[in-house]
Design a protein around this motif. Structure first.
Motif, short mmCIF file in Angstrom:
data_model
loop_
_atom_site.label_atom_id
_atom_site.label_comp_id
_atom_site.label_asym_id
_atom_site.label_seq_id
_atom_site.Cartn_x
_atom_site.Cartn_y
_atom_site.Cartn_z
N THR A 402 -43.84 -46.62 -18.18
CA THR A 402 -42.27 -46.54 -18.64
C THR A 402 -42.20 -46.91 -20.40
OG1 THR A 402 -41.50 -47.43 -16.71
CG2 THR A 402 -39.93 -47.50 -18.65
N ALA A 403 -43.24 -47.86 -20.66
CA ALA A 403 -43.12 -48.02 -22.34
C ALA A 403 -43.36 -46.77 -22.73
CB ALA A 403 -44.09 -49.12 -22.46
N MET A 404 -44.26 -45.99 -22.45
CA MET A 404 -44.83 -44.71 -23.12
C MET A 404 -43.77 -43.84 -22.87
SD MET A 404 -46.91 -43.02 -25.09
CE MET A 404 -48.30 -44.11 -24.94
N THR A 405 -43.33 -43.49 -21.73
CA THR A 405 -42.37 -42.29 -21.52
C THR A 405 -41.14 -42.34 -21.87
OG1 THR A 405 -42.03 -43.06 -19.31
CG2 THR A 405 -43.78 -41.46 -19.55
N GLU A 406 -40.49 -43.72 -22.07
CA GLU A 406 -39.18 -43.98 -22.28
C GLU A 406 -38.79 -44.93 -23.87
OE1 GLU A 406 -37.05 -45.98 -19.29
OE2 GLU A 406 -37.85 -44.74 -17.87
N LEU A 407 -39.87 -45.49 -24.13
CA LEU A 407 -39.77 -46.51 -25.29
C LEU A 407 -40.76 -45.85 -26.39
CD1 LEU A 407 -39.66 -50.01 -23.76
CD2 LEU A 407 -37.72 -48.44 -24.39
N THR A 408 -41.40 -44.87 -26.23
CA THR A 408 -42.31 -44.63 -27.46
C THR A 408 -42.27 -42.90 -27.61
OG1 THR A 408 -44.01 -46.30 -26.90
CG2 THR A 408 -44.87 -44.64 -28.13
N ALA A 409 -42.70 -42.23 -26.43
CA ALA A 409 -42.90 -40.84 -26.79
C ALA A 409 -41.81 -40.07 -27.34
CB ALA A 409 -43.25 -40.05 -25.42
N PRO A 410 -40.37 -40.72 -26.75
CA PRO A 410 -39.11 -39.92 -27.55
C PRO A 410 -39.04 -40.15 -29.00
CG PRO A 410 -38.58 -40.95 -25.25
CD PRO A 410 -39.88 -41.41 -25.78
N TYR A 411 -39.58 -41.06 -29.25
CA TYR A 411 -39.58 -41.57 -30.90
C TYR A 411 -40.52 -41.03 -31.69
CZ TYR A 411 -35.81 -44.04 -28.53
OH TYR A 411 -34.71 -44.40 -27.81
N LEU A 412 -41.97 -40.51 -31.01
CA LEU A 412 -42.89 -40.22 -31.86
C LEU A 412 -42.86 -38.63 -32.16
CD1 LEU A 412 -45.91 -42.02 -30.11
CD2 LEU A 412 -44.66 -42.62 -32.29
N GLY A 413 -42.31 -37.88 -31.10
CA GLY A 413 -42.34 -36.62 -31.43
C GLY A 413 -43.71 -36.21 -30.75
N GLU A 414 -43.71 -34.69 -30.23
CA GLU A 414 -44.83 -33.97 -29.85
C GLU A 414 -46.27 -34.25 -30.65
OE1 GLU A 414 -47.12 -32.03 -26.92
OE2 GLU A 414 -45.08 -32.89 -26.67
N GLN A 415 -46.05 -33.91 -31.87
CA GLN A 415 -47.13 -34.16 -32.70
C GLN A 415 -48.14 -35.44 -32.70
OE1 GLN A 415 -47.22 -33.83 -37.08
NE2 GLN A 415 -48.38 -31.61 -36.77
N ARG A 416 -47.11 -36.40 -33.05
CA ARG A 416 -47.74 -37.63 -32.97
C ARG A 416 -48.13 -38.24 -31.74
NH1 ARG A 416 -43.80 -40.86 -37.16
NH2 ARG A 416 -42.41 -39.99 -35.77
N TYR A 417 -47.43 -37.76 -30.48
CA TYR A 417 -47.66 -38.21 -29.25
C TYR A 417 -49.00 -37.69 -28.84
CZ TYR A 417 -47.73 -38.03 -24.10
OH TYR A 417 -47.89 -38.12 -22.85
N ARG A 418 -49.48 -36.54 -29.32
CA ARG A 418 -50.89 -35.99 -29.00
C ARG A 418 -52.01 -36.93 -29.79
NH1 ARG A 418 -50.36 -32.42 -25.38
NH2 ARG A 418 -52.38 -32.03 -25.45
N ARG A 419 -51.54 -37.67 -30.71
CA ARG A 419 -52.66 -38.33 -31.28
C ARG A 419 -52.99 -39.77 -30.97
NH1 ARG A 419 -50.34 -36.56 -37.65
NH2 ARG A 419 -50.75 -34.05 -37.24
N GLN A 420 -52.18 -40.05 -29.83
CA GLN A 420 -52.54 -41.37 -29.44
C GLN A 420 -53.92 -41.45 -28.59
OE1 GLN A 420 -48.51 -43.11 -27.93
NE2 GLN A 420 -48.49 -41.06 -27.21
N TYR A 421 -54.51 -42.68 -28.96
CA TYR A 421 -55.55 -43.22 -28.24
C TYR A 421 -56.82 -42.32 -28.47
CZ TYR A 421 -52.26 -46.65 -27.12
OH TYR A 421 -51.10 -47.63 -26.84
N PRO A 422 -57.16 -41.84 -29.57
CA PRO A 422 -58.09 -40.64 -29.44
C PRO A 422 -59.51 -41.04 -29.07
CG PRO A 422 -57.64 -41.33 -31.85
CD PRO A 422 -56.73 -42.24 -31.03
N PHE A 423 -59.98 -41.49 -28.08
CA PHE A 423 -61.11 -42.19 -27.76
C PHE A 423 -62.29 -41.34 -27.79
CE2 PHE A 423 -58.80 -45.25 -24.75
CZ PHE A 423 -58.15 -45.91 -25.90
N ARG A 424 -62.08 -40.21 -27.28
CA ARG A 424 -62.94 -38.96 -27.29
C ARG A 424 -63.26 -38.70 -28.60
NH1 ARG A 424 -67.49 -37.18 -24.53
NH2 ARG A 424 -66.38 -37.60 -22.70
N SER A 425 -62.28 -38.39 -29.53
CA SER A 425 -62.41 -37.82 -30.55
C SER A 425 -63.24 -38.96 -31.68
CB SER A 425 -61.31 -37.65 -31.67
OG SER A 425 -60.58 -36.48 -30.96
N LEU A 426 -62.97 -40.16 -31.48
CA LEU A 426 -63.83 -41.33 -32.10
C LEU A 426 -65.24 -41.15 -31.65
CD1 LEU A 426 -60.89 -43.94 -32.13
CD2 LEU A 426 -61.85 -43.11 -34.12
#
Length: 541
Positions: A402-426
């Protein structure tokens, strides 16, 4: 021949050596690993040797938590604990039960509530008033970046509609401008400083409980990410020293001394003195914690671009020039810097500051690290390896709740949403990964975090995984939780891998997760925890 005191046979042993090899036996004597491999180990067995039959279960180097707050977690467990509440109603029921079980007129302290359980992420004082009566209440939220308070606590603290917003904090207000009951960041201190002094014995009890709980989860070493007063909590350092001096500190502990953002580099001599004070039998503090921003859920994480829907760009706690000078000066006197950075602006500011320190001081051998890394700009991913900065991951956060889907994702937008916790890229860029729980922000459960790192969803969760392309392999997740965390905190010379000569810090799981379906990794438990050849936790009691 000197025989082994303890040997482990009958199961796989993940050594976490540089090539990730496995073996099938380990021998321990005088607190050290003295042999690996069945042929060599069986030669060291005598009548006095304790033989532990692994029965196919996985033996690992002792798990290490690279970012945790055991005093806070221990206090939460012995106070009004709202951890894992599944609804607003359950939170209120738990508070009511605690009040009934602990009668009197004193403050009601505790926490662990999740923002996603309440409308807008902010519980009201009126809700809390219903179950606390006239007793003041201060309940820290799950992420340790805010608090829920009742009307009595606000009144006793003199916080009302005329109270200005404190620097670095925010008071949630109702439609009439009155404090609504939720305080963010530095605003918590408006109430917290009015809590009467707590007996030192309660803090010692809490730290011992925190240690016990970590051992129960297979943790043999940890990094306390704040050695200093914070959010109404006391400085843990003195309590660690008390336990260490009494030989009650069984874990291997490193810590980060707290950087006071209201001051500048003039505090460094004091930090050097505190570093010396922290040097103990199983205790050390070779790094300094600098908090750069808050969290996304309350719009205090610092972003390169504003949040959507008019919520600003977050809070940057330090100006770039002040940060660069602080990091340069700390690096020059042998401190590593442990950054809190959630938003992409905060991450970039940390990277820039370390880069400037490298240019000024050269390569010093300090292991700077950035913790949390929720939103990372793609241009900054490769800079971790280039600058030798540890990526300190809180893997359990990387899922859709819920913290992600209701309190975070709607305010980040699609581009920043897809930049979250980039473990594999790191990982693919060559960054050193370490793993921490940030308990009590999330559970002190390394295998649960490993599950999320591998699946990008929680055990049993039917929600879609969060950016599954950023999942890492099980071997990488376990490496981050062992040798990666040991390297991050300069413990790799004697812990972090199963290597002859290193300390016998070992964890036996209750199964072999390499043989489980990926979806079941998180249900793995801990059978035994050993530190320096001594068993500090056994599921058998």
């Amino acid at each position: 021949m000197h025989h082994a005191e303890t040997v482990f046979l009958g199961g796989p042993v993940a050594t976490m050596d540089p090539v990730g090899s496995f073996t099938d036996a380990v021998a321990v004597r005088e607190g050290r690993i003295v042999a690996t491999g069945r042929a060599e180990v069986t030669e060291l067995v005598s009548g006095g040797t304790e033989v532990v039959d692994l029965r196919g279960r996985l033996l690992l180097p002792g798990l290490q938590d690279a970012h945790v707050h055991p005093l806070y977690g221990g206090l939460q467990r012995i106070r009004c604990d709202l951890t894992d509440s599944e609804s607003e109603a359950e939170c209120l029921r738990r508070v009511a039960d605690y009040v009934a079980a602990n009668p009197g007129s004193g403050w009601i302290l505790g926490g662990g509530w999740e923002m996603g359980l309440f409308s807008g992420g902010c519980p009201s004082r009126s809700l809390l008033d219903e179950v606390t009566g006239d007793r003041p209440a201060l309940l820290i939220n799950e992420d340790q970046h805010g608090a829920w308070v009742n009307s009595t606590a606000l009144r006793l603290s003199g916080v009302d509609r005329d109270t200005p917003e404190p620097p670095g904090g925010r008071i949630e207000r109702d439609e009439r401008g009155r404090p609504a009951g939720t305080l963010h960041e530095n605003a918590v201190d408006l109430v917290g400083r009015h809590v009467p002094p707590i007996p030192a014995a309660e803090y010692v009890q809490a730290l011992l409980e925190g240690q016990r709980h970590l051992h129960e989860q297979g943790v043999t070493a940890w990094h306390d990410a704040i050695l200093g007063a914070y959010l109404g909590y006391p400085d843990p350092l003195g309590y660690y020293r008390e336990l260490d001096d009494a030989e009650l500190l069984t874990g291997r502990v490193t810590g980060s001394l707290w950087w006071d953002r209201t001051r500048g580099t003039e505090q460094i001599p004091e930090l050097i003195d505190r570093r010396a004070l922290a040097a103990g039998r199983r205790l050390g503090a070779h790094s300094v914690k600098i908090m750069l921003d808050g969290v996304c859920e309350n719009f205090t994480a610092a972003m390169l671009r504003p949040y959507l829907h008019g919520h600003g760009s977050g809070i940057s706690y330090m100006a770039p020039d002040e940060l660069a000078e602080a990091v340069r000066a700390l690096d020059a006197v042998g401190f590593s810097v442990h950054f809190h950075a959630v938003g992409d602006l905060a991450v970039r500011q940390a990277l820039d500051a370390v880069q400037a320190a490298r240019r000024a001081n050269g390569t010093t051998g300090n292991r700077h690290q950035i913790a949390h890394l929720q939103v990372v700009h793609p241009a900054d991913v490769t800079r971790f390896a280039e600058l030798g900065i540890v990526a300190n991951l809180q893997a359990e956060w990387a899922h859709n709740d819920t913290a992600m889907t209701e309190l975070t994702a709607p305010y980040l937008g699609e581009q920043r949403y897809r930049r979250q916790y980039p473990f594999r890229s790191l990982r693919d860029s060559g960054a050193l990964l370490a793993a921490g729980s940030d308990w009590p922000v999330s559970e002190a459960a390394p295998m649960r975090a490993v599950h999320v790192a591998v699946n990008r969803s929680e055990p049993g969760d039917e929600a879609p995984p969060l950016l599954p392309e950023q999942a890492v392999d099980l071997s990488d997740a376990l490496a981050a939780t062992t040798i990666g965390s040991a390297r991050a905190h300069l413990l790799d010379g004697h812990t972090g891998s199963i290597t002859p000569g290193k300390c016998a810090d070992l964890t036996v799981l209750d199964t072999n997760p390499f043989e489980l379906p990926r979806s079941e990794i998180g249900y793995t438990g801990v059978e035994l925890t050993m530190i320096g050849g001594r068993v500090v936790h056994s599921a058998d009691g």
